[in-house]
Design a protein around this motif. Structure first.
Motif, PDB file in Angstrom:
ATOM      1  N   HIS A 144       3.663   4.119   0.240  1.00 15.17           N
ATOM      2  CA  HIS A 144       2.776   4.809   1.184  1.00 15.17           C
ATOM      3  C   HIS A 144       1.534   3.949   1.442  1.00 15.17           C
ATOM      4  O   HIS A 144       0.802   3.609   0.510  1.00 15.17           O
ATOM      5  N   LEU A 145       1.301   3.632   2.718  1.00 14.15           N
ATOM      6  CA  LEU A 145       0.138   2.844   3.111  1.00 14.15           C
ATOM      7  C   LEU A 145      -0.654   3.608   4.166  1.00 14.15           C
ATOM      8  O   LEU A 145      -0.099   4.072   5.162  1.00 14.15           O
ATOM      9  N   GLU A 146      -1.945   3.721   3.937  1.00 16.03           N
ATOM     10  CA  GLU A 146      -2.847   4.385   4.872  1.00 16.03           C
ATOM     11  C   GLU A 146      -3.566   3.314   5.693  1.00 16.03           C
ATOM     12  O   GLU A 146      -4.328   2.514   5.161  1.00 16.03           O
ATOM     13  N   VAL A 147      -3.321   3.290   6.982  1.00 12.75           N
ATOM     14  CA  VAL A 147      -3.898   2.292   7.867  1.00 12.75           C
ATOM     15  C   VAL A 147      -5.174   2.874   8.472  1.00 12.75           C
ATOM     16  O   VAL A 147      -5.127   3.801   9.286  1.00 12.75           O
ATOM     17  N   VAL A 148      -6.315   2.337   8.062  1.00 10.26           N
ATOM     18  CA  VAL A 148      -7.618   2.843   8.494  1.00 10.26           C
ATOM     19  C   VAL A 148      -8.082   2.061   9.719  1.00 10.26           C
ATOM     20  O   VAL A 148      -8.096   0.826   9.722  1.00 10.26           O
ATOM     21  N   ARG A 149      -8.465   2.789  10.750  1.00  8.16           N
ATOM     22  CA  ARG A 149      -8.940   2.192  11.996  1.00  8.16           C
ATOM     23  C   ARG A 149     -10.393   2.607  12.242  1.00  8.16           C
ATOM     24  O   ARG A 149     -11.025   3.163  11.351  1.00  8.16           O
ATOM     25  N   PRO A 150     -10.983   2.333  13.400  1.00  7.32           N
ATOM     26  CA  PRO A 150     -12.390   2.687  13.622  1.00  7.32           C
ATOM     27  C   PRO A 150     -12.688   4.156  13.340  1.00  7.32           C
ATOM     28  O   PRO A 150     -11.789   5.000  13.308  1.00  7.32           O
ATOM     29  N   ASP A 151     -13.978   4.459  13.144  1.00  6.90           N
ATOM     30  CA  ASP A 151     -14.399   5.784  12.688  1.00  6.90           C
ATOM     31  C   ASP A 151     -13.864   6.920  13.551  1.00  6.90           C
ATOM     32  O   ASP A 151     -13.481   7.967  13.033  1.00  6.90           O
ATOM     33  N   ALA A 152     -13.837   6.736  14.844  1.00  8.88           N
ATOM     34  CA  ALA A 152     -13.417   7.826  15.727  1.00  8.88           C
ATOM     35  C   ALA A 152     -11.908   7.954  15.852  1.00  8.88           C
ATOM     36  O   ALA A 152     -11.412   8.883  16.489  1.00  8.88           O
ATOM     37  N   VAL A 153     -11.161   7.042  15.231  1.00 11.69           N
ATOM     38  CA  VAL A 153      -9.700   7.037  15.341  1.00 11.69           C
ATOM     39  C   VAL A 153      -9.109   7.474  14.007  1.00 11.69           C
ATOM     40  O   VAL A 153      -9.437   6.903  12.965  1.00 11.69           O
ATOM     41  N   PRO A 154      -8.247   8.488  13.987  1.00 15.85           N
ATOM     42  CA  PRO A 154      -7.670   8.950  12.723  1.00 15.85           C
ATOM     43  C   PRO A 154      -6.784   7.885  12.087  1.00 15.85           C
ATOM     44  O   PRO A 154      -6.193   7.055  12.789  1.00 15.85           O
ATOM     45  N   PRO A 155      -6.659   7.878  10.753  1.00 14.54           N
ATOM     46  CA  PRO A 155      -5.792   6.903  10.090  1.00 14.54           C
ATOM     47  C   PRO A 155      -4.318   7.155  10.393  1.00 14.54           C
ATOM     48  O   PRO A 155      -3.926   8.252  10.781  1.00 14.54           O
ATOM     49  N   PHE A 156      -3.538   6.109  10.212  1.00 13.26           N
ATOM     50  CA  PHE A 156      -2.097   6.173  10.458  1.00 13.26           C
ATOM     51  C   PHE A 156      -1.381   5.835   9.161  1.00 13.26           C
ATOM     52  O   PHE A 156      -1.742   4.886   8.469  1.00 13.26           O
ATOM     53  N   TRP A 157      -0.360   6.629   8.811  1.00 14.67           N
ATOM     54  CA  TRP A 157       0.366   6.425   7.565  1.00 14.67           C
ATOM     55  C   TRP A 157       1.681   5.708   7.831  1.00 14.67           C
ATOM     56  O   TRP A 157       2.463   6.110   8.702  1.00 14.67           O
ATOM     57  N   ILE A 158       1.918   4.644   7.085  1.00 15.98           N
ATOM     58  CA  ILE A 158       3.212   3.971   7.078  1.00 15.98           C
ATOM     59  C   ILE A 158       3.921   4.359   5.786  1.00 15.98           C
ATOM     60  O   ILE A 158       3.414   4.078   4.694  1.00 15.98           O
ATOM     61  N   LYS A 159       5.051   5.035   5.909  1.00 12.38           N
ATOM     62  CA  LYS A 159       5.840   5.433   4.750  1.00 12.38           C
ATOM     63  C   LYS A 159       7.114   4.602   4.745  1.00 12.38           C
ATOM     64  O   LYS A 159       8.018   4.811   5.563  1.00 12.38           O
ATOM     65  N   LEU A 160       7.150   3.632   3.837  1.00  7.40           N
ATOM     66  CA  LEU A 160       8.277   2.722   3.787  1.00  7.40           C
ATOM     67  C   LEU A 160       9.561   3.482   3.491  1.00  7.40           C
ATOM     68  O   LEU A 160       9.613   4.309   2.590  1.00  7.40           O
ATOM     69  N   GLY A 161      10.584   3.191   4.283  1.00  6.33           N
ATOM     70  CA  GLY A 161      11.843   3.912   4.162  1.00  6.33           C
ATOM     71  C   GLY A 161      11.943   5.098   5.099  1.00  6.33           C
ATOM     72  O   GLY A 161      13.023   5.678   5.240  1.00  6.33           O
ATOM     73  N   LEU A 162      10.830   5.461   5.750  1.00  9.04           N
ATOM     74  CA  LEU A 162      10.825   6.626   6.641  1.00  9.04           C
ATOM     75  C   LEU A 162      10.252   6.323   8.029  1.00  9.04           C
ATOM     76  O   LEU A 162      10.778   6.799   9.031  1.00  9.04           O
ATOM     77  N   THR A 163       9.169   5.555   8.097  1.00  9.15           N
ATOM     78  CA  THR A 163       8.511   5.302   9.380  1.00  9.15           C
ATOM     79  C   THR A 163       9.403   4.463  10.290  1.00  9.15           C
ATOM     80  O   THR A 163       9.895   3.406   9.892  1.00  9.15           O
ATOM     81  N   SER A 164       9.599   4.920  11.504  1.00 12.61           N
ATOM     82  CA  SER A 164      10.510   4.257  12.442  1.00 12.61           C
ATOM     83  C   SER A 164       9.776   3.187  13.252  1.00 12.61           C
ATOM     84  O   SER A 164       8.541   3.225  13.389  1.00 12.61           O
ATOM     85  N   GLU A 168      -6.960  -2.158  -0.163  1.00 12.98           N
ATOM     86  CA  GLU A 168      -7.385  -1.580  -1.438  1.00 12.98           C
ATOM     87  C   GLU A 168      -6.188  -0.944  -2.118  1.00 12.98           C
ATOM     88  O   GLU A 168      -5.319  -0.382  -1.441  1.00 12.98           O
ATOM     89  N   ILE A 169      -6.109  -1.060  -3.429  1.00  9.03           N
ATOM     90  CA  ILE A 169      -5.078  -0.363  -4.196  1.00  9.03           C
ATOM     91  C   ILE A 169      -5.716   0.927  -4.707  1.00  9.03           C
ATOM     92  O   ILE A 169      -6.452   0.932  -5.699  1.00  9.03           O
ATOM     93  N   VAL A 170      -5.434   2.008  -4.023  1.00  7.82           N
ATOM     94  CA  VAL A 170      -6.138   3.267  -4.254  1.00  7.82           C
ATOM     95  C   VAL A 170      -5.787   3.880  -5.604  1.00  7.82           C
ATOM     96  O   VAL A 170      -6.643   4.475  -6.271  1.00  7.82           O
ATOM     97  N   TYR A 171      -4.526   3.728  -6.038  1.00 10.54           N
ATOM     98  CA  TYR A 171      -4.133   4.398  -7.284  1.00 10.54           C
ATOM     99  C   TYR A 171      -4.728   3.734  -8.530  1.00 10.54           C
ATOM    100  O   TYR A 171      -4.651   4.290  -9.632  1.00 10.54           O
ATOM    101  N   LEU A 172      -5.342   2.570  -8.375  1.00  7.54           N
ATOM    102  CA  LEU A 172      -6.078   1.965  -9.482  1.00  7.54           C
ATOM    103  C   LEU A 172      -7.517   2.465  -9.426  1.00  7.54           C
ATOM    104  O   LEU A 172      -8.434   1.771  -8.982  1.00  7.54           O
ATOM    105  N   LYS A 173      -7.705   3.701  -9.850  1.00 10.49           N
ATOM    106  CA  LYS A 173      -9.029   4.312  -9.743  1.00 10.49           C
ATOM    107  C   LYS A 173     -10.009   3.626 -10.694  1.00 10.49           C
ATOM    108  O   LYS A 173      -9.739   3.495 -11.890  1.00 10.49           O
ATOM    109  N   PRO A 174     -11.156   3.185 -10.161  1.00  6.33           N
ATOM    110  CA  PRO A 174     -12.114   2.462 -11.007  1.00  6.33           C
ATOM    111  C   PRO A 174     -12.778   3.380 -12.023  1.00  6.33           C
ATOM    112  O   PRO A 174     -13.141   4.518 -11.722  1.00  6.33           O
ATOM    113  N   GLU A 175     -12.893   2.884 -13.230  1.00  3.15           N
ATOM    114  CA  GLU A 175     -13.640   3.594 -14.264  1.00  3.15           C
ATOM    115  C   GLU A 175     -15.092   3.120 -14.226  1.00  3.15           C
ATOM    116  O   GLU A 175     -15.469   2.298 -13.394  1.00  3.15           O
TER     117      GLU A 175
END
Length: 515
Positions: free
Chosen positions: A235-255, A401-408
């Motif tokens: 799962h990858l979250e593609v972040v674009r400019p502030d006024a544009v919502p993010p787009f998700w790429i789900k490997l194995g599913l996104t066409s 960014e690797i989001v699941y590596l939450k910083p301590e």
């Protein structure tokens, strides 16, 4: 050689050199006009090429461009020699061509830049007092510089220490008979140079606003990808400019249709045909082979020069279980040079396992029942565009960014600027529970050396595309002219569940494959 002619836009740009534009875009445009820009000198910090600023010198044109390291955005435009470019402001010449009489009677240095009177009376008008910088200790000339700032633009005038007095106003200082013409000019974002230099490389610049202001909407700018957040499980979250919502790429599913609808059509399509790393794929103990005569199909949309355009026979090994790259199954890469990444389009496969610290989004790892009959995004290659690396300037830099590596406490977010030593340590801690012991973890995560100098790069297991011979920072010749030198040299591949890192000798991550 024809002079570079450009309009000055204070706080915005110089001709097509627009503040906020990417290093990739600027270099691509400059390289397209070798007669006008015959020499490009790139200066960067070897030990930290993605953190420290990158400087692009155009000595033939008298220009210097400064980019920040992490985003590679143009932050400062400097004119160091006014005689090597034809600059105008509101259709008025910044440096008026001298008449024959002036050329014969006036000293050459007087004609080297605009005078204060010309700037004050003909170009920009009055402004607030500037800043005087004293000559350096030991400077026998005794010459300092006076920086005269306007919003978004500043001029530097040589001024001797003996002529400087805080009691004199700027008009008296710079219009006297002993004054010199401006030696340089800077274009930046800010109300004045003292204000801008404090946050030159960290302030937010939206290139869409600058392009719209300069070109009045005639050249639409696509919504750029600002950041890619990696959440694990493909799962990858593609972040674009502030006024544009993010787009998700789900490997194995996104066409492919979903990708094109959001990201636009790819800049090129690359048909996979290299299988030199297929030996590293896991194979079952026994397998039934069948020989079929399949050939690579030519495609008019395949505009990547590194793609194979000729029909070739596939070997038995290459044909097994539909693993042939670029065959009739339609497997290919979508190259998004402008966004900074490539996406592998292929038949679906179960995405990588869920990180131990995260709750699975798809507990059973189910691929939809109709998956084998369609093509989906299966891998994403994020390019670092690191100065000095072999693939430099093929793609715009893509930050991640690797989001699941939450910083301590006391830790930073693991991202594209993090040294790989830090990235590796954090990933070791995250994934250590899936291995039997430390030795198994070391064996599974050891590095593999990749040589970029011998033809095209391998393109199967980690999908690293070749064909960068024409890029800046690629093939170079040493002073003696006897052998080729390839930037930062060989790279090393390191693999973790769902991730493959390509790491340079200085510890910088050059590319990241997510699968």
């Amino acid at each position: 050689m024809s002079l570079f002619a450009a309009q000055i836009y204070p706080g915005q740009g110089l001709g097509f050199l627009v503040l906020g534009a990417s290093l990739h875009d600027i270099l691509t445009r400059l390289k397209a006009e070798p007669q006008r820009f015959p020499k490009l000198d790139l200066v960067y910090e070897y030990t930290s090429p993605v953190k420290e600023p990158v400087v692009l010198n155009l000595p033939t044109n008298g220009l210097r461009l400064r980019f920040d390291g992490p985003q590679q955005r143009l932050r400062l435009i400097e004119v160091l020699d006014f005689t090597k470019s034809q600059l105008t402001y509101k259709d008025k010449d910044v440096l008026r061509p001298p008449t024959a009489a002036q050329t014969a009677s006036v000293q050459p240095e007087i004609l080297s830049g605009p005078t204060f009177r010309h700037i004050y009376n003909r170009l920009l008008g009055p402004t607030f007092p500037g800043e005087y910088i004293q000559p350096e200790t030991g400077d026998e000339t005794g010459m300092g510089v006076y920086v005269l700032s306007y919003p978004g633009i500043a001029f530097t005038f040589p001024l001797s220490g003996s002529s400087w007095s805080p009691k004199k106003d700027v008009v008296s200082l710079l219009s006297s008979s002993t004054s010199h013409p401006a030696s340089s000019m800077a274009i930046f974002k800010g109300d004045s140079w003292p204000d801008a230099r404090e946050r030159l490389y960290v302030q937010t610049i939206d290139p869409r606003d600058t392009f719209a202001a300069i070109f009045k909407g005639k050249e639409p700018v696509a919504d750029e990808v600002r950041l890619v957040r990696i959440h694990g499980e493909g799962h990858l979250e593609v972040v674009r400019p502030d006024a544009v919502p993010p787009f998700w790429i789900k490997l194995g599913l996104t066409s492919p249709q979903e990708l094109v609808a959001v990201l636009g059509p790819p800049d090129a399509i690359y048909r996979k045909n290299d299988q030199r790393m297929s030996i590293h794929k896991a194979r079952p103990a026994s397998r039934t082979y069948s020989r079929t005569d399949e050939r690579l199909q030519d495609d008019s949309t395949d505009t990547d020069q590194s793609s194979a355009h000729t029909a070739t026979d596939d070997s038995d090994e290459e044909n097994e279980d539909g693993e042939v790259a670029g065959n009739v199954s339609g497997e290919c890469f979508y190259n998004y040079f402008y966004h900074g990444f490539d996406i592998l389009i292929s038949t679906p496969a179960t995405p990588s396992q869920c990180p131990p610290s995260k709750k699975p989004a798809n507990p059973e790892g189910i691929v939809p029942t109709n998956a084998p009959s369609r093509l989906v995004a299966s891998k994403v290659i994020l390019h670092g565009n690191v100065p000095g690396s072999y693939p430099f300037n093929r793609h715009r830099r893509c930050r991640w960014e690797i989001v699941y590596l939450k910083p301590e406490k006391g830790q930073d977010v693991v991202n594209s600027e993090s040294p790989f030593e830090e990235v590796e340590e954090r990933l070791h801690q995250e994934w250590k529970s899936i291995y039997k012991n430390t030795e198994e973890a070391k064996v599974r995560q050891r590095g593999m050396v990749l040589n970029r100098d011998w033809g095209d790069s391998p393109g199967s297991s980690c999908e690293l595309l070749g064909g960068w011979e024409e890029s800046v920072g690629g093939k170079r010749t040493n002073p003696s002219g006897t052998e080729d030198v390839r930037g930062l040299g060989n790279t090393t591949l390191f693999g973790f569940p769902g991730l493959v890192f390509e790491v340079l000798k200085n510890g910088t991550v050059s590319g990241l494959t997510v699968f």
